[in-house]
Write an enzyme that holds these catalytic residues in place. Structure first.
Site, mmCIF file in Angstrom:
data_model
loop_
_atom_site.group_PDB
_atom_site.id
_atom_site.type_symbol
_atom_site.label_atom_id
_atom_site.label_comp_id
_atom_site.label_asym_id
_atom_site.label_seq_id
_atom_site.Cartn_x
_atom_site.Cartn_y
_atom_site.Cartn_z
ATOM 1 N N PHE A 157 -32.888 44.239 38.503
ATOM 2 C CA PHE A 157 -33.617 44.583 37.307
ATOM 3 C C PHE A 157 -34.904 44.473 37.657
ATOM 4 O O PHE A 157 -35.812 43.470 37.724
ATOM 5 C CB PHE A 157 -32.894 43.197 36.303
ATOM 6 C CG PHE A 157 -33.167 43.948 35.236
ATOM 7 C CD1 PHE A 157 -32.494 44.933 34.074
ATOM 8 C CD2 PHE A 157 -35.033 43.031 34.676
ATOM 9 C CE1 PHE A 157 -33.645 44.919 33.523
ATOM 10 C CE2 PHE A 157 -34.878 43.378 33.624
ATOM 11 C CZ PHE A 157 -34.644 44.494 32.432
ATOM 12 N N ASP A 242 -40.600 41.187 42.885
ATOM 13 C CA ASP A 242 -41.138 41.936 42.186
ATOM 14 C C ASP A 242 -40.492 40.256 41.600
ATOM 15 O O ASP A 242 -39.677 39.579 41.342
ATOM 16 C CB ASP A 242 -40.165 42.625 40.860
ATOM 17 C CG ASP A 242 -39.891 41.990 39.881
ATOM 18 O OD1 ASP A 242 -40.726 41.180 39.349
ATOM 19 O OD2 ASP A 242 -39.375 42.647 38.580
ATOM 20 N N LYS A 271 -43.844 37.806 32.216
ATOM 21 C CA LYS A 271 -43.772 36.670 31.976
ATOM 22 C C LYS A 271 -43.622 35.475 31.670
ATOM 23 O O LYS A 271 -44.888 35.229 30.439
ATOM 24 C CB LYS A 271 -41.988 36.316 31.898
ATOM 25 C CG LYS A 271 -40.899 37.102 32.160
ATOM 26 C CD LYS A 271 -39.338 37.087 31.889
ATOM 27 C CE LYS A 271 -38.917 38.247 31.596
ATOM 28 N NZ LYS A 271 -37.925 39.292 32.842
#
Ligand SMILES: *Cc1c(COP(=O)(O)O)cnc(C)c1O
Length: 415
Positions: A157, A242, A271
């Site tokens: 993802f 990531d 985030k």
């Protein structure tokens, strides 16, 4: 403030008189239906706790998918945010601002990389890393024009843009959104040999999450990241990590790659970098890679804005000062250990690192969402990732006594 101005403020952030059902009604009438949230309407939060519009309190065990590593309304982050907001919020990169330089210096030192390129959301940072890797491939590695390949893994993802969903694990992410972007090759996760076999002279990068968060808290075998890094380096391929979800303390190390002493060639953060108050993301790499960008090649109106930079600087400072990665390791280890003591026949697997913990249910026990709803009724907010997996990822500042409180309820529901 004039009376008109103060009533404008009151009208927006004054106490809402709507009930949960009324909020739900507004959302279903006026918002695109691209989420299926749990039926809770939150009006305020502090630390690991939130309160809904009826005054019911919940322990937040999702942390906005790890964007809230510092908890809700961290007092110092909030103070930096408010002070900077009063002074200067946005210049665009058409001009310099006095937060951007110090931010670049501090985050590159923090990540042991040469350069940074700031963006806002995670998906934008992933897009930026893809652009950097491709351009590096053409300019530095010498790949023929438009032939660059990036290898990705099954179950990944990385966000929701057209290019990113083009190499998604999930058919639903792509369905109806074509034509898709070419140039990606998918291999199984956790299999370093598959990487070695997939690399061609046109391969410019290998994009991977050190632990798959949305994919169901999937932890690869020990040594996988290091083996992949070595394979990348033998083949002049960029190892692109990531760490948007796993980075900044979540897994019990500052970066999840640190578990294997791997320093990625390209590091993607997002985030929690925004301290829970701003969207802030960044790509960090060497001069050789980020040096490929010239003025006009890439950009973002809000990327590197002074408010975002100030908040990110305070987030990095607090993470280090309060040793939140170590805290995640200690508290997470205890919590996962306790979860493993839960008997019964519902739980198939418990896995994770630090405070990124997945509980997988047997098919016979039904889908994870059922248990998320039951936990909500007990005052605990968490979310399923894939159908059978529930994730526990509370803020890293969560108190031990709150986790003790949560465990009693979790045990009752999951037994
Ligand atoms: C959340 C996430 C993204 C996307 O971030 P957005 O801010 O939602 O665009 C990318 N990669 C990983 C690993 C994520 O967890």
């Amino acid at each position: 403030m004039t009376q008109a101005a103060s009533s404008a403020v009151e009208g927006v952030v004054g106490s809402s008189r709507l009930t949960s059902e009324q909020h739900d009604q507004l959302v279903s009438q006026y918002s695109a239906n691209n989420y299926a949230p749990l039926p809770v309407v939150i009006r305020q939060g502090k630390g690991a706790w939130v309160e809904d519009v009826e005054g019911q309190r919940y322990l937040d065990m999702l942390s906005a998918y790890s964007a809230l590593n510092f908890g809700h309304s961290h007092p110092e982050i909030l103070e930096v945010f408010l002070e900077q907001a009063k002074r200067l919020t946005l210049t665009s990169r058409a001009f310099q601002n006095d937060q951007f330089g110090p931010f670049c210096q501090e985050i590159t030192a923090f990540c042991a990389q040469d350069m940074v390129l700031p963006m806002n959301t995670g998906a934008e940072a992933v897009e930026t890393a893809i652009k950097a890797a491709r351009k590096w491939g053409y300019q530095v590695k010498g790949v023929e024009a438009d032939k660059a390949e990036i290898i990705v893994v099954d179950g990944n993802f990385h966000g929701r843009t057209v290019t990113i969903v083009s190499f998604s694990r999930d058919e639903q992410f792509k369905d109806g959104f074509g034509p898709l972007t070419p140039g990606f090759k998918m291999i199984p996760y956790g299999d370093a040999e598959a990487l070695a076999a997939a690399i061609t002279p046109n391969t410019v990068g290998f994009l991977v999450e050190p632990i798959q968060g949305e994919g169901g808290v999937v932890v690869p075998p020990d040594g996988y990241l290091k083996a992949c890094l070595d394979i990348c380096h033998e083949n002049n391929v960029l190892f692109i990590a990531d760490e948007i979800q796993t980075g900044l303390g979540r897994t019990g190390k500052v970066f999840a790659c640190d578990h294997e002493n791997v320093k990625p060639d390209v590091l993607i953060l997002g985030k929690a970098l925004g301290g829970g108050v701003m969207p802030v993301s960044a790509v960090l790499s060497s001069k050789e890679v980020l040096g490929v960008f010239n003025p006009g090649d890439h950009g973002s109106t809000f990327g590197g804005n002074p408010l975002a930079c100030a908040v990110a600087r305070s987030a990095l400072h607090i993470l280090r000062r309060d040793k939140l990665a170590e805290r995640a390791h200690e508290v997470g280890q205890t919590f996962m250990g306790r979860l493993r003591t839960i008997g019964g026949n519902k739980i198939k697997d418990i896995r994770g690192k630090g405070l990124l913990i997945g509980v997988e249910f047997h098919k016979s026990a039904g889908v994870a969402k059922t248990y998320c709803k039951q936990l909500m009724n007990e005052g605990i907010l968490c979310k399923d990732t894939v159908e059978q997996v529930m994730r526990f990822a509370p803020p890293l500042v969560v108190e031990q006594k709150d986790l003790d409180w949560a465990f009693e309820r979790i045990e009752k529901v999951l037994l």
